[in-house]
Design a protein around this motif. Structure first.
Motif, PDB file in Angstrom:
ATOM      1  N   GLY A 161      60.573  11.778  62.427  1.00 60.76           N
ATOM      2  CA  GLY A 161      60.177  13.181  62.483  1.00 60.76           C
ATOM      3  C   GLY A 161      60.562  13.936  61.224  1.00 60.76           C
ATOM      4  N   PHE A 162      61.752  13.662  60.697  1.00 60.89           N
ATOM      5  CA  PHE A 162      62.180  14.312  59.456  1.00 60.89           C
ATOM      6  C   PHE A 162      61.265  13.909  58.298  1.00 60.89           C
ATOM      7  CE2 PHE A 162      64.645  14.104  55.491  1.00 60.89           C
ATOM      8  CZ  PHE A 162      65.004  15.447  55.357  1.00 60.89           C
ATOM      9  N   GLY A 163      60.939  12.625  58.210  1.00 63.76           N
ATOM     10  CA  GLY A 163      60.063  12.164  57.132  1.00 63.76           C
ATOM     11  C   GLY A 163      58.693  12.813  57.202  1.00 63.76           C
ATOM     12  N   LEU A 164      58.135  12.927  58.405  1.00 65.31           N
ATOM     13  CA  LEU A 164      56.825  13.572  58.543  1.00 65.31           C
ATOM     14  C   LEU A 164      56.880  15.036  58.142  1.00 65.31           C
ATOM     15  CD1 LEU A 164      55.636  12.008  61.930  1.00 65.31           C
ATOM     16  CD2 LEU A 164      54.818  11.452  59.634  1.00 65.31           C
ATOM     17  N   ALA A 165      57.983  15.713  58.468  1.00 66.18           N
ATOM     18  CA  ALA A 165      58.119  17.120  58.086  1.00 66.18           C
ATOM     19  C   ALA A 165      58.149  17.278  56.573  1.00 66.18           C
ATOM     20  CB  ALA A 165      59.387  17.707  58.710  1.00 66.18           C
ATOM     21  N   VAL A 166      58.847  16.387  55.881  1.00 67.12           N
ATOM     22  CA  VAL A 166      58.897  16.444  54.421  1.00 67.12           C
ATOM     23  C   VAL A 166      57.517  16.181  53.823  1.00 67.12           C
ATOM     24  CG1 VAL A 166      59.863  15.365  52.352  1.00 67.12           C
ATOM     25  CG2 VAL A 166      61.330  15.810  54.324  1.00 67.12           C
ATOM     26  N   ILE A 167      56.763  15.253  54.401  1.00 68.35           N
ATOM     27  CA  ILE A 167      55.414  14.971  53.913  1.00 68.35           C
ATOM     28  C   ILE A 167      54.523  16.196  54.059  1.00 68.35           C
ATOM     29  CG2 ILE A 167      53.334  13.606  54.353  1.00 68.35           C
ATOM     30  CD1 ILE A 167      55.180  11.281  55.135  1.00 68.35           C
ATOM     31  N   VAL A 168      54.613  16.880  55.193  1.00 68.78           N
ATOM     32  CA  VAL A 168      53.802  18.095  55.405  1.00 68.78           C
ATOM     33  C   VAL A 168      54.156  19.164  54.378  1.00 68.78           C
ATOM     34  CG1 VAL A 168      53.398  20.026  56.970  1.00 68.78           C
ATOM     35  CG2 VAL A 168      53.364  17.687  57.845  1.00 68.78           C
ATOM     36  N   LEU A 169      55.450  19.399  54.176  1.00 73.35           N
ATOM     37  CA  LEU A 169      55.866  20.435  53.223  1.00 73.35           C
ATOM     38  C   LEU A 169      55.451  20.079  51.797  1.00 73.35           C
ATOM     39  CD1 LEU A 169      59.434  21.263  54.628  1.00 73.35           C
ATOM     40  CD2 LEU A 169      57.341  22.635  54.840  1.00 73.35           C
ATOM     41  N   SER A 170      55.528  18.821  51.432  1.00 69.41           N
ATOM     42  CA  SER A 170      55.125  18.403  50.091  1.00 69.41           C
ATOM     43  C   SER A 170      53.625  18.591  49.893  1.00 69.41           C
ATOM     44  CB  SER A 170      55.502  16.936  49.855  1.00 69.41           C
ATOM     45  OG  SER A 170      56.888  16.734  49.999  1.00 69.41           O
ATOM     46  N   ALA A 171      52.844  18.195  50.889  1.00 71.34           N
ATOM     47  CA  ALA A 171      51.394  18.361  50.793  1.00 71.34           C
ATOM     48  C   ALA A 171      51.011  19.835  50.716  1.00 71.34           C
ATOM     49  CB  ALA A 171      50.714  17.693  51.988  1.00 71.34           C
TER      50      ALA A 171
END
Length: 484
Positions: free
Chosen positions: A360-370
């Motif tokens: 879940g943390f990794g997916l959140a970082v991917i969303v913020l980066s995108a």
């Protein structure tokens, strides 16, 4: 947490499939070096039974258990540990086939466009064809490996891969190149799907998640060196030389597999049914909501990665003016970030923190980066140069180091009964979604990076939605906390 001391069958959440024992010249089972002692249990690992209709469900016939149960004689344990490093390297090489096939070719995309007198969107179809081939090929090879074992389908696929890659080097037109890139992907799928299935044969639980992170370290070297090799090859020859190098790599991998990778699926654990059984197995897997949730989550995260792969040569070189060598260095730096985070995941986080929380943390970082990339490419922050864009891509790629291994591990934990078919579905969904996303990044031409950022953000948000809506990690965590 430490193992409770129960039997191997008690630790596995899904029983193995039962089939009639057969004979196979290559069927000597390989003893997993990770099974010599007790396995740890992930605090967030699912405890489920096989979906109805699968060979591992309650009504299925019993069969032989996995090889390598605890209590192996000391000589077998020593042999397993000695051969473990070789198996790790072989599997790492097989999982490196996709990034080698894709990333060595990336610095040459503008040159291929000029050489074959085709538009950029058409040349990007050579990437899409390879992705689609890798996706569809897994649907065939996965069930084949469940029926005939891992070794023979893998060797056949590698031989065809070598032949198709050699023909790509000679392709006189973009249409022929697209066709044989498709065949290259179909054959290369054998390495991807069977490597995952072999890991599932040998490992379980936390050990499997850690091994996936180890594979990421080995196969992650390929994205670092592949564009560098491609860029250097372009200094001495044209884009065709890249396929010549890939042909040589394929020959070496084929010989290594033939000599060192033993069979890991014993005859008693193989499926004897035909196409009908394979389809029923896959239907049962897809009926498992949580498995499907992890599959689609991983596929959409993979699409974010391939949107970057397809668009970055044009974004970095054509829009921001970097040379092929600079692009290769930046691509390698991003791969280093992915590897580093993957190793933190495997060595530090796994076993201490729930895989779902890390995912879940990794997916959140991917969303913020995108989202940051979209804001930069649309001019919200004014005119930005290469450095901010490269920084955003670095963070996004690094977060893949926790997204990809943990989705695979969580999905495969539920599928001991049909590891080949499950691996095929995981790989097929990832590559098909990636194949769909790749052409979309060039829909507005070569002068803007906005489509890349839009595709990445949409896919990242979709991954989060599937993770929350289908996997529902909080519900399973609550049941386990309550002793259910």
């Amino acid at each position: 947490m430490p193992d409770s001391g129960g039997s191997r069958a008690q630790r596995e959440h899904i029983p193995t499939s039962g089939t009639r024992p057969g004979t196979d010249a290559d069927s000597t089972p390989f003893t997993p070096h990770g099974d010599a002692g007790a396995l740890s249990v992930d605090p967030g690992a699912p405890r489920v039974t096989a979906p109805a209709g699968l060979p591992g469900s309650a009504g299925a016939k019993g069969g032989a258990g996995r090889p390598g149960a605890p209590g192996l004689p000391a000589p077998e344990v020593k042999t397993a540990r000695r051969t473990g490093f070789l198996v790790t390297m072989v599997l790492g090489g097989l999982t490196a086939v996709p990034p080698l096939s894709m990333d060595m070719y990336l610095p040459a995309l503008p040159a291929v466009t000029d050489s074959l007198s085709a538009p950029a969107a058409t040349i990007q179809l050579t990437l899409t064809a390879c992705l689609a081939g890798m996706a569809l090929g897994q649907l065939v090879v996965g069930p084949m490996s469940d029926r005939w074992g891992r070794r023979r389908p893998l060797l056949l696929g590698m031989v065809v891969y070598v032949i198709a890659t050699a023909i790509c080097a000679l392709a006189p037109s973009v249409e022929l190149l697209i066709g044989f890139r498709l065949l290259q992907g179909l054959a290369g799928a054998a390495g991807i799907v069977i490597a995952r299935a072999v890991v599932r044969d040998l490992y379980d639980g936390v050990e499997m998640a850690r091994f996936f992170s180890t594979l990421m370290l080995i196969s992650g070297v390929a994205p670092i060196i592949a564009p560098l090799i491609g860029g250097q090859v372009m200094r001495f020859t044209d884009w065709r030389g890249i396929f010549v190098v890939l042909t040589g790599i394929g020959i070496v991998l084929t010989l290594v597999v033939w000599k060192w990778l033993k069979e890991t699926l014993p005859p008693g654990s193989r499926h004897t049914g035909g196409v009908g059984e394979a389809l029923r197995t896959m239907r049962g897997l897809l009926a498992d909501r949580v498995f499907t949730g992890y599959m689609v989550t991983g596929g959409l995260a993979f699409a974010v990665l391939f949107a970057y792969i397809a668009a970055s040569p044009f974004v970095v070189q054509e829009i921001y003016g970097a040379s092929p060598q600079t692009f290769s260095l930046l691509f390698g730096l991003n791969s280093i970030g992915l590897i580093a985070v993957g190793q933190i995941n495997g060595k530090v986080l796994v076993g201490r923190i729930s895989l779902d929380k890390v995912l879940g943390f990794g997916l959140a970082v991917i969303v913020l980066s995108a989202l940051a990339l979209l804001l930069m490419t649309t001019g919200v922050f004014g005119e930005v140069g290469l450095v901010p864009i490269a920084a955003g891509l670095f963070v996004l790629m690094s977060a893949m180091g926790v997204a990809m291994p943990n989705t695979n591990a969580q999905a495969l934990m539920r599928t001991k009964h049909a590891a080949g078919s499950a691996s095929a579905l995981l790989g097929t969904s990832s590559f098909l979604i990636g194949a769909i996303a790749s052409p979309l990044v060039g829909i507005a031409g070569e002068a803007t990076a906005v489509p890349m950022a839009v595709v990445q953000l949409v896919c990242a948000l979709g991954a989060v939605g599937c993770f929350l809506g289908l996997c529902r990690p909080w519900q399973r965590a609550g049941r386990e906390a309550g002793g259910l």
